[in-house]
Design a protein around this motif. Structure first.
Motif, PDB file in Angstrom:
ATOM      1  N   ALA A 190       0.839  -1.205   0.000  1.00 17.86           N
ATOM      2  CA  ALA A 190       0.000   0.000   0.000  1.00 17.86           C
ATOM      3  C   ALA A 190       0.872   1.252   0.000  1.00 17.86           C
ATOM      4  CB  ALA A 190      -0.912  -0.005   1.225  1.00 17.86           C
ATOM      5  N   PHE A 191       0.389   2.258  -0.703  1.00 19.73           N
ATOM      6  CA  PHE A 191       1.143   3.495  -0.862  1.00 19.73           C
ATOM      7  C   PHE A 191       0.280   4.677  -0.448  1.00 19.73           C
ATOM      8  CE2 PHE A 191       2.587   0.293  -3.770  1.00 19.73           C
ATOM      9  CZ  PHE A 191       3.959   0.296  -3.564  1.00 19.73           C
ATOM     10  N   LEU A 192       0.825   5.476   0.458  1.00 23.37           N
ATOM     11  CA  LEU A 192       0.152   6.700   0.890  1.00 23.37           C
ATOM     12  C   LEU A 192       0.546   7.817  -0.065  1.00 23.37           C
ATOM     13  CD1 LEU A 192      -1.536   8.185   3.045  1.00 23.37           C
ATOM     14  CD2 LEU A 192       0.624   8.607   4.267  1.00 23.37           C
ATOM     15  N   PHE A 252      -3.260  10.893  -6.438  1.00 26.12           N
ATOM     16  CA  PHE A 252      -4.348   9.938  -6.674  1.00 26.12           C
ATOM     17  C   PHE A 252      -4.958  10.195  -8.051  1.00 26.12           C
ATOM     18  CE2 PHE A 252      -8.489   8.035  -6.603  1.00 26.12           C
ATOM     19  CZ  PHE A 252      -8.364   6.914  -5.795  1.00 26.12           C
ATOM     20  N   ASP A 253      -5.212  11.468  -8.357  1.00 25.88           N
ATOM     21  CA  ASP A 253      -5.768  11.798  -9.682  1.00 25.88           C
ATOM     22  C   ASP A 253      -4.855  11.288 -10.794  1.00 25.88           C
ATOM     23  OD1 ASP A 253      -7.952  13.096  -8.526  1.00 25.88           O
ATOM     24  OD2 ASP A 253      -6.968  15.061  -8.589  1.00 25.88           O
ATOM     25  N   ASP A 254      -3.552  11.531 -10.658  1.00 23.47           N
ATOM     26  CA  ASP A 254      -2.600  11.129 -11.700  1.00 23.47           C
ATOM     27  C   ASP A 254      -2.564   9.602 -11.864  1.00 23.47           C
ATOM     28  OD1 ASP A 254      -1.974  13.794 -12.040  1.00 23.47           O
ATOM     29  OD2 ASP A 254      -0.121  13.686 -10.845  1.00 23.47           O
ATOM     30  N   ILE A 255      -2.479   8.894 -10.737  1.00 17.38           N
ATOM     31  CA  ILE A 255      -2.381   7.433 -10.797  1.00 17.38           C
ATOM     32  C   ILE A 255      -3.692   6.834 -11.307  1.00 17.38           C
ATOM     33  CG2 ILE A 255      -2.060   5.334  -9.410  1.00 17.38           C
ATOM     34  CD1 ILE A 255      -0.243   7.134  -7.559  1.00 17.38           C
ATOM     35  N   PHE A 256      -4.805   7.394 -10.842  1.00 13.12           N
ATOM     36  CA  PHE A 256      -6.106   6.898 -11.302  1.00 13.12           C
ATOM     37  C   PHE A 256      -6.243   7.104 -12.811  1.00 13.12           C
ATOM     38  CE2 PHE A 256     -10.956   7.308 -11.120  1.00 13.12           C
ATOM     39  CZ  PHE A 256     -11.137   5.942 -11.132  1.00 13.12           C
ATOM     40  N   ASN A 257      -5.771   8.229 -13.315  1.00 19.54           N
ATOM     41  CA  ASN A 257      -5.789   8.458 -14.761  1.00 19.54           C
ATOM     42  C   ASN A 257      -4.939   7.419 -15.498  1.00 19.54           C
ATOM     43  OD1 ASN A 257      -7.549  10.625 -14.786  1.00 19.54           O
ATOM     44  ND2 ASN A 257      -5.915  12.153 -14.557  1.00 19.54           N
ATOM     45  N   ARG A 258      -3.781   7.078 -14.931  1.00 21.18           N
ATOM     46  CA  ARG A 258      -2.939   6.049 -15.571  1.00 21.18           C
ATOM     47  C   ARG A 258      -3.645   4.700 -15.576  1.00 21.18           C
ATOM     48  NH1 ARG A 258       1.274   8.350 -11.917  1.00 21.18           N
ATOM     49  NH2 ARG A 258       2.103  10.111 -13.092  1.00 21.18           N
ATOM     50  N   ILE A 259      -4.294   4.368 -14.471  1.00 24.40           N
ATOM     51  CA  ILE A 259      -5.045   3.107 -14.398  1.00 24.40           C
ATOM     52  C   ILE A 259      -6.120   3.084 -15.480  1.00 24.40           C
ATOM     53  CG2 ILE A 259      -6.719   1.828 -12.985  1.00 24.40           C
ATOM     54  CD1 ILE A 259      -5.037   2.694 -10.519  1.00 24.40           C
ATOM     55  N   CYS A 260      -6.828   4.186 -15.630  1.00 21.02           N
ATOM     56  CA  CYS A 260      -7.912   4.251 -16.622  1.00 21.02           C
ATOM     57  C   CYS A 260      -7.358   4.207 -18.040  1.00 21.02           C
ATOM     58  CB  CYS A 260      -8.758   5.494 -16.393  1.00 21.02           C
ATOM     59  SG  CYS A 260      -9.682   5.460 -14.839  1.00 21.02           S
ATOM     60  N   ARG A 261      -6.271   4.947 -18.299  1.00 19.78           N
ATOM     61  CA  ARG A 261      -5.689   4.955 -19.650  1.00 19.78           C
ATOM     62  C   ARG A 261      -5.230   3.561 -20.055  1.00 19.78           C
ATOM     63  NH1 ARG A 261      -3.237   9.981 -18.507  1.00 19.78           N
ATOM     64  NH2 ARG A 261      -1.272   8.968 -18.054  1.00 19.78           N
ATOM     65  N   ARG A 262      -4.671   2.817 -19.110  1.00 21.41           N
ATOM     66  CA  ARG A 262      -4.206   1.448 -19.401  1.00 21.41           C
ATOM     67  C   ARG A 262      -5.332   0.422 -19.319  1.00 21.41           C
ATOM     68  NH1 ARG A 262       1.905   0.445 -17.319  1.00 21.41           N
ATOM     69  NH2 ARG A 262       2.733   2.539 -17.650  1.00 21.41           N
ATOM     70  N   LYS A 263      -6.521   0.913 -18.999  1.00 24.60           N
ATOM     71  CA  LYS A 263      -7.690   0.024 -18.877  1.00 24.60           C
ATOM     72  C   LYS A 263      -7.431  -1.119 -17.878  1.00 24.60           C
ATOM     73  CE  LYS A 263      -9.636   0.906 -23.496  1.00 24.60           C
ATOM     74  NZ  LYS A 263      -9.122   2.265 -23.590  1.00 24.60           N
ATOM     75  N   LEU A 264      -6.760  -0.780 -16.774  1.00 23.65           N
ATOM     76  CA  LEU A 264      -6.513  -1.763 -15.726  1.00 23.65           C
ATOM     77  C   LEU A 264      -7.758  -1.908 -14.857  1.00 23.65           C
ATOM     78  CD1 LEU A 264      -2.948  -0.658 -14.529  1.00 23.65           C
ATOM     79  CD2 LEU A 264      -3.541  -2.389 -16.240  1.00 23.65           C
ATOM     80  N   SER A 265      -7.963  -3.092 -14.344  1.00 21.28           N
ATOM     81  CA  SER A 265      -9.047  -3.303 -13.393  1.00 21.28           C
ATOM     82  C   SER A 265      -8.656  -2.699 -12.051  1.00 21.28           C
ATOM     83  CB  SER A 265      -9.310  -4.797 -13.218  1.00 21.28           C
ATOM     84  OG  SER A 265      -9.750  -5.358 -14.441  1.00 21.28           O
ATOM     85  N   TYR A 266      -9.653  -2.206 -11.334  1.00 19.88           N
ATOM     86  CA  TYR A 266      -9.409  -1.710  -9.980  1.00 19.88           C
ATOM     87  C   TYR A 266     -10.641  -1.986  -9.134  1.00 19.88           C
ATOM     88  CZ  TYR A 266     -12.106   2.388 -11.521  1.00 19.88           C
ATOM     89  OH  TYR A 266     -13.092   3.204 -12.012  1.00 19.88           O
ATOM     90  N   TRP A 267     -10.420  -1.970  -7.830  1.00 17.61           N
ATOM     91  CA  TRP A 267     -11.476  -2.336  -6.892  1.00 17.61           C
ATOM     92  C   TRP A 267     -11.429  -1.397  -5.692  1.00 17.61           C
ATOM     93  CZ3 TRP A 267      -8.155  -5.532  -9.423  1.00 17.61           C
ATOM     94  CH2 TRP A 267      -8.692  -6.527 -10.238  1.00 17.61           C
ATOM     95  N   ALA A 268     -12.577  -1.290  -5.017  1.00 18.68           N
ATOM     96  CA  ALA A 268     -12.653  -0.484  -3.801  1.00 18.68           C
ATOM     97  C   ALA A 268     -12.215  -1.251  -2.570  1.00 18.68           C
ATOM     98  CB  ALA A 268     -14.077   0.025  -3.604  1.00 18.68           C
ATOM     99  N   GLY A 303      -9.286   5.723  -1.899  1.00 20.10           N
ATOM    100  CA  GLY A 303      -8.424   4.557  -1.983  1.00 20.10           C
ATOM    101  C   GLY A 303      -8.926   3.589  -3.025  1.00 20.10           C
ATOM    102  N   LEU A 304      -8.014   2.808  -3.573  1.00 21.75           N
ATOM    103  CA  LEU A 304      -8.390   1.739  -4.507  1.00 21.75           C
ATOM    104  C   LEU A 304      -7.275   0.701  -4.544  1.00 21.75           C
ATOM    105  CD1 LEU A 304      -6.595   1.945  -7.349  1.00 21.75           C
ATOM    106  CD2 LEU A 304      -8.168   3.805  -7.820  1.00 21.75           C
ATOM    107  N   TYR A 305      -7.608  -0.424  -5.141  1.00 23.00           N
ATOM    108  CA  TYR A 305      -6.689  -1.555  -5.274  1.00 23.00           C
ATOM    109  C   TYR A 305      -6.544  -1.888  -6.754  1.00 23.00           C
ATOM    110  CZ  TYR A 305      -7.719  -2.182  -0.315  1.00 23.00           C
ATOM    111  OH  TYR A 305      -7.876  -1.986   1.034  1.00 23.00           O
TER     112      TYR A 305
END
Ligand SMILES: [Fe+2]
Length: 130
Positions: free
Chosen positions: A63-65, A71-87, A105-107
């Motif tokens: 886990a990373f604080l 969070f916005d930047d990383i979440f955008n990268r997750i979305c751009r790469r179409k990675l799955s994520y969970w709450a 937070g997300l996983y």
């Protein structure tokens, strides 16, 4: 005596790809080779050391604080790469984030199935808010 967590070792089938994935996703400097390890260093000086292994990998959780803007930047990268994520760590809430401790937070998974987590507030700092 000041005791500081210094490093952990992550098993990988392709440590270069895995370490680069983590560094890119979190916006950290590129991994550095040190002996058998590819080392990713976070901004509090803790190392995540990827090491190549054969065979099955035992899944770990890291886990990373991070800040709200990270969070916005990383979440955008997750979305751009179409990675799955969970709450949730049980991965029963796909495509959702959580708001524990009044943060976000997300996983998501790394290429070896290790479960990565990003949080904007430390556990217990503001309460359980599913
Ligand atoms: Fe966690």
């Amino acid at each position: 005596m000041a005791i500081q967590f210094n490093h952990t070792i992550l098993s990988a089938h392709d440590s270069q790809a895995s370490a680069t994935f983590l560094a890119e996703m979190l916006g950290l400097p590129a991994p550095i080779r040190w002996g058998p390890f590819l080392v990713v260093t976070t901004e509090n000086g803790t190392n995540l050391d990827y090491m190549d292994v054969d065979g099955e990998i035992t899944r770990q959780h890291y886990a990373f604080l991070i800040s709200e803007s990270d969070f916005d930047d990383i979440f955008n990268r997750i979305c751009r790469r179409k990675l799955s994520y969970w709450a949730d760590p049980g991965q029963t809430q796909p495509g959702q984030i959580n708001h524990h401790d009044s943060g976000r937070g997300l996983y998501f998974e790394d290429p070896n199935g290790h479960l990565l987590e990003i949080i904007t507030r430390t556990y217990g700092s503001g309460g359980w808010n599913p």
